[in-house]
Each structure stands twice: as structure tokens, then as C-alpha cells.
Write a protein that holds these residues in place. Structure first.
Motif, PDB file in Angstrom:
ATOM      1  N   GLY A   1     -10.545 -16.221  -5.388  1.00  0.00           N
ATOM      2  CA  GLY A   1     -11.979 -16.417  -5.544  1.00  0.00           C
ATOM      3  C   GLY A   1     -12.787 -15.150  -5.701  1.00  0.00           C
ATOM      4  N   LYS A   2     -12.135 -13.997  -5.786  1.00  0.00           N
ATOM      5  CA  LYS A   2     -12.842 -12.725  -5.917  1.00  0.00           C
ATOM      6  C   LYS A   2     -12.475 -12.054  -7.239  1.00  0.00           C
ATOM      7  N   SER A   3     -13.424 -11.310  -7.787  1.00  0.00           N
ATOM      8  CA  SER A   3     -13.196 -10.621  -9.054  1.00  0.00           C
ATOM      9  C   SER A   3     -12.296  -9.408  -8.846  1.00  0.00           C
ATOM     10  N   LEU A   4     -11.437  -9.171  -9.827  1.00  0.00           N
ATOM     11  CA  LEU A   4     -10.575  -7.994  -9.832  1.00  0.00           C
ATOM     12  C   LEU A   4     -10.862  -7.173 -11.078  1.00  0.00           C
ATOM     13  N   ARG A   5     -11.038  -5.887 -10.883  1.00  0.00           N
ATOM     14  CA  ARG A   5     -11.137  -4.958 -12.006  1.00  0.00           C
ATOM     15  C   ARG A   5     -10.046  -3.917 -11.805  1.00  0.00           C
ATOM     16  N   ILE A   6      -9.104  -3.901 -12.713  1.00  0.00           N
ATOM     17  CA  ILE A   6      -7.902  -3.082 -12.555  1.00  0.00           C
ATOM     18  C   ILE A   6      -7.832  -2.049 -13.670  1.00  0.00           C
ATOM     19  N   TRP A   7      -7.627  -0.809 -13.286  1.00  0.00           N
ATOM     20  CA  TRP A   7      -7.377   0.261 -14.244  1.00  0.00           C
ATOM     21  C   TRP A   7      -5.958   0.778 -14.009  1.00  0.00           C
ATOM     22  N   VAL A   8      -5.171   0.819 -15.058  1.00  0.00           N
ATOM     23  CA  VAL A   8      -3.811   1.353 -14.969  1.00  0.00           C
ATOM     24  C   VAL A   8      -3.767   2.683 -15.704  1.00  0.00           C
ATOM     25  N   TRP A   9      -3.565   3.757 -14.950  1.00  0.00           N
ATOM     26  CA  TRP A   9      -3.434   5.098 -15.499  1.00  0.00           C
ATOM     27  C   TRP A   9      -1.952   5.456 -15.602  1.00  0.00           C
ATOM     28  N   GLU A  10      -1.685   6.656 -16.091  1.00  0.00           N
ATOM     29  CA  GLU A  10      -0.297   7.113 -16.208  1.00  0.00           C
ATOM     30  C   GLU A  10       0.364   7.290 -14.847  1.00  0.00           C
ATOM     31  N   ASP A  11      -0.417   7.643 -13.831  1.00  0.00           N
ATOM     32  CA  ASP A  11       0.173   7.979 -12.532  1.00  0.00           C
ATOM     33  C   ASP A  11      -0.452   7.233 -11.361  1.00  0.00           C
ATOM     34  N   ARG A  12      -1.235   6.172 -11.656  1.00  0.00           N
ATOM     35  CA  ARG A  12      -1.906   5.473 -10.563  1.00  0.00           C
ATOM     36  C   ARG A  12      -2.473   4.143 -11.061  1.00  0.00           C
TER      37      ARG A  12
ATOM     38  N   THR B   1      -5.873   1.585 -10.105  1.00  0.00           N
ATOM     39  CA  THR B   1      -7.128   1.454  -9.373  1.00  0.00           C
ATOM     40  C   THR B   1      -7.526  -0.014  -9.354  1.00  0.00           C
ATOM     41  N   VAL B   2      -7.781  -0.538  -8.161  1.00  0.00           N
ATOM     42  CA  VAL B   2      -8.146  -1.945  -7.985  1.00  0.00           C
ATOM     43  C   VAL B   2      -9.503  -1.997  -7.302  1.00  0.00           C
ATOM     44  N   ASN B   3     -10.503  -2.469  -8.026  1.00  0.00           N
ATOM     45  CA  ASN B   3     -11.871  -2.543  -7.487  1.00  0.00           C
ATOM     46  C   ASN B   3     -12.299  -1.219  -6.861  1.00  0.00           C
ATOM     47  N   GLY B   4     -11.988  -0.129  -7.549  1.00  0.00           N
ATOM     48  CA  GLY B   4     -12.413   1.197  -7.105  1.00  0.00           C
ATOM     49  C   GLY B   4     -11.478   1.882  -6.130  1.00  0.00           C
ATOM     50  N   LYS B   5     -10.462   1.181  -5.632  1.00  0.00           N
ATOM     51  CA  LYS B   5      -9.496   1.782  -4.694  1.00  0.00           C
ATOM     52  C   LYS B   5      -8.288   2.273  -5.485  1.00  0.00           C
ATOM     53  N   THR B   6      -7.953   3.542  -5.323  1.00  0.00           N
ATOM     54  CA  THR B   6      -6.894   4.163  -6.115  1.00  0.00           C
ATOM     55  C   THR B   6      -5.596   4.257  -5.321  1.00  0.00           C
TER      56      THR B   6
ATOM     57  N   GLN C   1       9.449   1.147 -13.984  1.00  0.00           N
ATOM     58  CA  GLN C   1       8.667   1.507 -12.806  1.00  0.00           C
ATOM     59  C   GLN C   1       7.992   0.234 -12.289  1.00  0.00           C
ATOM     60  N   ILE C   2       8.276  -0.131 -11.037  1.00  0.00           N
ATOM     61  CA  ILE C   2       7.744  -1.370 -10.456  1.00  0.00           C
ATOM     62  C   ILE C   2       7.047  -1.038  -9.144  1.00  0.00           C
ATOM     63  N   TYR C   3       5.778  -1.442  -9.030  1.00  0.00           N
ATOM     64  CA  TYR C   3       4.993  -1.176  -7.823  1.00  0.00           C
ATOM     65  C   TYR C   3       4.398  -2.486  -7.315  1.00  0.00           C
ATOM     66  N   LEU C   4       4.576  -2.731  -6.030  1.00  0.00           N
ATOM     67  CA  LEU C   4       4.068  -3.946  -5.395  1.00  0.00           C
ATOM     68  C   LEU C   4       2.946  -3.569  -4.438  1.00  0.00           C
ATOM     69  N   LEU C   5       1.778  -4.168  -4.648  1.00  0.00           N
ATOM     70  CA  LEU C   5       0.622  -3.933  -3.785  1.00  0.00           C
ATOM     71  C   LEU C   5       0.372  -5.197  -2.969  1.00  0.00           C
ATOM     72  N   VAL C   6       0.592  -5.085  -1.669  1.00  0.00           N
ATOM     73  CA  VAL C   6       0.434  -6.217  -0.760  1.00  0.00           C
ATOM     74  C   VAL C   6      -0.967  -6.184  -0.163  1.00  0.00           C
ATOM     75  N   ASP C   7      -1.682  -7.285  -0.292  1.00  0.00           N
ATOM     76  CA  ASP C   7      -3.053  -7.431   0.214  1.00  0.00           C
ATOM     77  C   ASP C   7      -4.030  -6.513  -0.526  1.00  0.00           C
ATOM     78  N   PRO C   8      -4.124  -6.649  -1.847  1.00  0.00           N
ATOM     79  CA  PRO C   8      -4.983  -5.751  -2.638  1.00  0.00           C
ATOM     80  C   PRO C   8      -6.473  -5.934  -2.377  1.00  0.00           C
ATOM     81  N   LEU C   9      -6.874  -7.064  -1.793  1.00  0.00           N
ATOM     82  CA  LEU C   9      -8.290  -7.306  -1.528  1.00  0.00           C
ATOM     83  C   LEU C   9      -8.737  -6.731  -0.188  1.00  0.00           C
TER      84      LEU C   9
END
Length: 236
Positions: free
Chosen positions: A70-81, A83-88, A142-150
Motif C-alpha cells: 500500500g505504499k509507493s516505492l521509488r527505486i534507483w539502481v546505480w552501478e554500485d548501489r 536507493t529505495v525511497n531515498g535510502k541508499t 549479482q543478487i541482493y536481497l533487501l528484507v523489510d525495505p519499508l
């Protein structure tokens, strides 16, 4: 004599059914998609041909937008990071599975998957992408898992998962209700000269440690040293 003929016919039918029941795969994503309780299906839709940059900052990024719980997500995928809703979350700062090494990816190659929270599990984001390399580097993702991104960044968990012939689609919920993922290891012939299959050993991440479970799957290559056509040999 008639009984012997009938017995032979039954045996022939049994073996024929088992031969034709074998499924051969030519890609790992379709195989992972058939596993029970997979966490991720299709990736978040994105325009893979478009990347952005910010004046004064090096590099480019791909942008994705979605809604999760129920919440908006804005995701930026860079070469080395990512960013999810401003959190890098930098790849170099991820808790890395032993033997894995974070490296840069091409933002255009990235796919991001999401899974909503349940009563016993927080929401998940999974990022996969490819970087530069030669030889068999293409077998690694390269596989990265983010648990509890909100959640606040201090409460989220950022992991780098094993990448050999794997995918975000390989992440499952096991019988104990825990998030699990495979570590792939080659299987060799009797002389230990040729790679003839793959052993998938499943792990979880608990109490700040990667822990091996009892779940395993053995895959058999149709031809030695060629891992891109295979079948399931057995599973524990």
C-alpha cells in the motif's frame, strides 16, 4: 509364457512413463519458477533502455516505480548501489554470503522483484544484475536481497546471495516458513575431470549468520561441462 510377456510389457510401460516424465530445462529461471513456494515471480516493470544521471554526480541509474504493502516505492539502481525511497544501500556494505564478492552492475541489466509482507515475514525486494567479465563470468549474477525495505534503514537487512547460475526467482519460503536460497556447487564425474551437474544447497539467514538447511536438489547436465541443458536428478 503369457505371464512373462505381461510382466515384460508392464516393465516397459513403467520405464517408458518414467523416461517421458523427465523434464529438461535450457534456462534456470523456468526451473526456479517450478519450485514450491517461490517468493518472486515477474520483476517490476521498467524501461530497460532508459537511464538517468544527476548533474555533478558520476554514473547513471535506472528508475523503477511500484507500490508495496500500500505504499509507493521509488527505486534507483546505480552501478554500485540501490536507493529505495531515498535510502541508499551500497553493494559493498551488504552482508555477503561467504565466497561472494560485490561488484558493479550495468543498471540497464538490472531486474528488481518485490514480495508483500505476510503475518510472519516482512516485505522483500530482490535486485539482480550483470557486470563485465570474460570466460564463465556470464554464469554469475549479482543478487541482493533487501528484507523489510519499508522500515527505517537501521532495521532493514541487506544481503548478497550466491550468484552461480542463480536468480532472485530461486528464493523460496521453506517448510519452516523461513526465507531460503540456494548455493550452487558443481558436481564432477568419477575421475573429477568434468563437471556433470549442479548441487543446490539451501541456506537461510538468521541471527546475523547464514545457516545451511537440509534441503538439497541435484541437477544433471545433458552433456558434461554444458550447464545450460539439464534435468532434476533428485532432491532431499
Amino acid at each position: 509364457m503369457k505371464n512373462m510377456v505381461r510382466y515384460a510389457a508392464v516393465v516397459a510401460i513403467f520405464f517408458a512413463r518414467n523416461v517421458f516424465a523427465v523434464t529438461f530445462y535450457e534456462d534456470y529461471d523456468p526451473f526456479y519458477a517450478t519450485q514450491p513456494h517461490t517468493m518472486f515471480a515477474a520483476p517490476i516493470k521498467s524501461d530497460s533502455d532508459v537511464v538517468y544521471s544527476i548533474r555533478g554526480k558520476p554514473g547513471v541509474f535506472a528508475e523503477l516505480q511500484s507500490r508495496l504493502d500500500g505504499k509507493s516505492l521509488r527505486i534507483w539502481v546505480w552501478e554500485d548501489r540501490i536507493t529505495v525511497n531515498g535510502k541508499t544501500y551500497r553493494f559493498a556494505n551488504a552482508t555477503t554470503f561467504p565466497g561472494e564478492h560485490p561488484s558493479s552492475i550495468y543498471p540497464q541489466s538490472a531486474n528488481v522483484f518485490q514480495a508483500s509482507s505476510t503475518n510472519g515475514r516482512p516485505a522483500l525486494l530482490c535486485l539482480q544484475g550483470n557486470g563485465s567479465g570474460s570466460g564463465e563470468a556470464g554464469r554469475y549474477t549479482q543478487i541482493y536481497l533487501l528484507v523489510d525495505p519499508l522500515a527505517p534503514k537501521s532495521k532493514a537487512t541487506f544481503l548478497q546471495l550466491p550468484g552461480l547460475l542463480s536468480s532472485c526467482r530461486a528464493v523460496v519460503e521453506n517448510k519452516a516458513g523461513k526465507i531460503a536460497f540456494p548455493k550452487s556447487s558443481y558436481l564432477y564425474d568419477d575421475k573429477h575431470e568434468a563437471r556433470v551437474g549442479l548441487l543446490l544447497s539451501y541456506y537461510t539467514f538468521e541471527h546475523r549468520h547464514f545457516s545451511k538447511t537440509d534441503d538439497e536438489i541435484r541437477l544433471r547436465f545433458t552433456e558434461p561441462e554444458i550447464p545450460f541443458r539439464f534435468s532434476v536428478e533428485d532432491r532431499d
